[in-house]
Motif scaffolding. Structure first.
Motif, PDB file in Angstrom:
ATOM      1  N   LEU A 125     -12.365  -2.527  -8.967  1.00 15.64           N
ATOM      2  CA  LEU A 125     -11.687  -3.363  -8.206  1.00 15.64           C
ATOM      3  C   LEU A 125     -12.687  -4.012  -7.046  1.00 15.64           C
ATOM      4  O   LEU A 125     -13.401  -3.414  -6.560  1.00 15.64           O
ATOM      5  CB  LEU A 125     -10.384  -2.476  -7.660  1.00 15.64           C
ATOM      6  N   PRO A 154     -10.450  -6.950  -1.758  1.00 21.48           N
ATOM      7  CA  PRO A 154      -9.214  -7.169  -1.674  1.00 21.48           C
ATOM      8  C   PRO A 154      -8.242  -6.202  -2.259  1.00 21.48           C
ATOM      9  O   PRO A 154      -7.233  -5.791  -1.756  1.00 21.48           O
ATOM     10  CB  PRO A 154      -8.772  -8.444  -2.027  1.00 21.48           C
ATOM     11  N   GLN A 155      -8.627  -6.132  -3.665  1.00 22.21           N
ATOM     12  CA  GLN A 155      -7.532  -5.036  -4.336  1.00 22.21           C
ATOM     13  C   GLN A 155      -7.522  -3.567  -4.069  1.00 22.21           C
ATOM     14  O   GLN A 155      -6.487  -2.977  -3.889  1.00 22.21           O
ATOM     15  CB  GLN A 155      -8.127  -5.096  -6.010  1.00 22.21           C
ATOM     16  N   ILE A 156      -8.844  -3.331  -3.496  1.00 22.51           N
ATOM     17  CA  ILE A 156      -8.929  -1.877  -3.008  1.00 22.51           C
ATOM     18  C   ILE A 156      -7.991  -1.623  -1.729  1.00 22.51           C
ATOM     19  O   ILE A 156      -7.503  -0.689  -1.514  1.00 22.51           O
ATOM     20  CB  ILE A 156     -10.257  -1.398  -2.582  1.00 22.51           C
ATOM     21  N   TRP A 163      -5.470  -3.472  -0.616  1.00 25.07           N
ATOM     22  CA  TRP A 163      -4.171  -3.655  -1.214  1.00 25.07           C
ATOM     23  C   TRP A 163      -3.557  -2.319  -2.072  1.00 25.07           C
ATOM     24  O   TRP A 163      -2.446  -1.803  -1.610  1.00 25.07           O
ATOM     25  CB  TRP A 163      -3.883  -4.959  -2.568  1.00 25.07           C
ATOM     26  N   GLU A 164      -4.379  -1.845  -2.723  1.00 22.54           N
ATOM     27  CA  GLU A 164      -3.970  -0.641  -3.380  1.00 22.54           C
ATOM     28  C   GLU A 164      -3.790   0.500  -2.640  1.00 22.54           C
ATOM     29  O   GLU A 164      -2.936   1.538  -2.444  1.00 22.54           O
ATOM     30  CB  GLU A 164      -4.916  -0.158  -4.423  1.00 22.54           C
ATOM     31  N   LYS A 175      -0.479   0.272  -0.675  1.00 21.59           N
ATOM     32  CA  LYS A 175       0.697   0.870  -1.516  1.00 21.59           C
ATOM     33  C   LYS A 175       1.005   2.238  -1.664  1.00 21.59           C
ATOM     34  O   LYS A 175       1.841   2.809  -1.982  1.00 21.59           O
ATOM     35  CB  LYS A 175       0.678   0.354  -2.635  1.00 21.59           C
ATOM     36  N   GLU A 205     -12.249   4.620  -7.383  1.00 21.78           N
ATOM     37  CA  GLU A 205     -12.978   3.627  -7.770  1.00 21.78           C
ATOM     38  C   GLU A 205     -14.567   4.118  -8.145  1.00 21.78           C
ATOM     39  O   GLU A 205     -15.160   3.524  -9.119  1.00 21.78           O
ATOM     40  CB  GLU A 205     -13.054   2.490  -6.685  1.00 21.78           C
TER      41      GLU A 205
END
Length: 317
Positions: free
Chosen positions: A15, A18-20, A22-23, A26, A293
């Protein structure tokens, strides 16, 4: 504990930052009802931390004023000035030692509970309140030892960096070159701290999630960090900038309110305490995602790890 040869193939699935982030945002929702007790405990801990400012601040302020009198006044010092200074030091030492022990214990419980909850949420594993409490009961000592190692390493790095930078600054003698060396050394120390803090934070996740701890968790974090340094350092820098902004804003208002702690608006304390609590939880979520990750980048399956933990817990409990 060696790294898998699948790491090259897994690199393409990593990832981006930004994906980290975002995850990580959540994970509170994925944690379900377990998140609300964690949020309450984090808010309570952060609020108590900032409220302690009102009970402790008068002591060092009073001690500083006495030291000022001791330095400036040579003939008209109060006869019992040194006695009062000694009493202030004893009061500050006794209160601060109790508070450090309390907040360390509180932080230990919250760190272990939060990181394990977020880890199970990230891997899609079910977790009940009873399972969480059993995990805390079984892993509190291991996590405490790891956290103590991190605390001692942080203090040691801070002391060595301060001594190095301070010595260079004192020896500068107005020399711009030597002063520049001191500034450079300060930036290098900051860079090194951010680099190490990422690994140290990940070692706490390892202590909470895996079966290794202490030196083993720190060593495993070093191996997992290989190939992930850039992402880890940027994540830590981003988290640290927001943290500094929270405390910096509080310090700015305190200084503008005057030297007395009572002059600081209580509403500000509530706001800063809440912001600090939420950001601490989010930071733990970020390091939890980053840990998985790092595992994935080395070809290690986190689903298999979670399944193994469930089996181990079932056997032990």
């Amino acid at each position: 504990m060696g790294l898998s040869s699948k790491s090259m193939a897994a690199a393409s699935d990593r990832l981006v930052l930004p994906q980290i982030l975002w995850e990580s945002s959540k994970l509170p929702i994925k944690s379900g009802q377990l998140f609300f007790p964690l949020l309450f405990l984090s808010l309570l801990s952060s609020s108590l931390l900032f409220f302690c400012y009102y009970s402790i601040a008068p002591i060092p302020l009073d001690l500083a004023s006495k030291i000022s009198i001791l330095v400036k006044e040579t003939k008209h010092r109060p006869p019992d000035l040194l006695t009062h200074m000694e009493n202030d030091l004893k009061d500050f030492a006794s209160i601060s030692s109790v508070l450090v022990l309390f907040f360390f214990s509180f932080s230990l419980f919250l760190t272990l509970a939060t990181m394990y909850t977020f880890a199970m949420a990230y891997t899609g594993s079910s977790l009940t309140p009873q399972d969480l409490l059993l995990r805390i009961a079984r892993r509190w000592y291991q996590t405490m030892v790891t956290k103590l190692y991190v605390a001692l390493l942080t203090i040691g790095l801070g002391v060595l960096s301060s001594l190095g930078v301070g010595t260079v600054m004192l020896l500068s003698g107005g020399s711009q070159v030597v002063f520049g060396v001191g500034v450079t050394l300060a930036f290098v120390s900051l860079f090194l701290y951010i680099y190490l803090l990422t690994r140290w934070s990940m070692s706490l996740v390892i202590a909470a999630v895996e079966e290794t701890w202490g030196i083993g968790a720190l060593s495993w974090a070093v191996e997992l960090y290989i190939g992930n340094k850039r992402r880890g350092m940027v994540l830590t820098l981003m988290l640290a900038v927001v943290k500094v902004a929270i405390y910096g804003g509080f310090a700015a208002v305190v200084m503008s309110s005057g030297p007395e702690p009572s002059g600081t608006p209580m509403s500000l304390t509530y706001v800063v305490g809440a912001a600090n609590a939420v950001w601490d939880l989010y930071s733990m979520a970020v390091y939890t995602v980053f840990y998985y990750e790092c595992r994935k980048s080395h070809g290690l399956d986190y689903a298999g790890l979670s399944a193994a933990l469930v089996k181990i817990n079932a056997v032990i409990y």
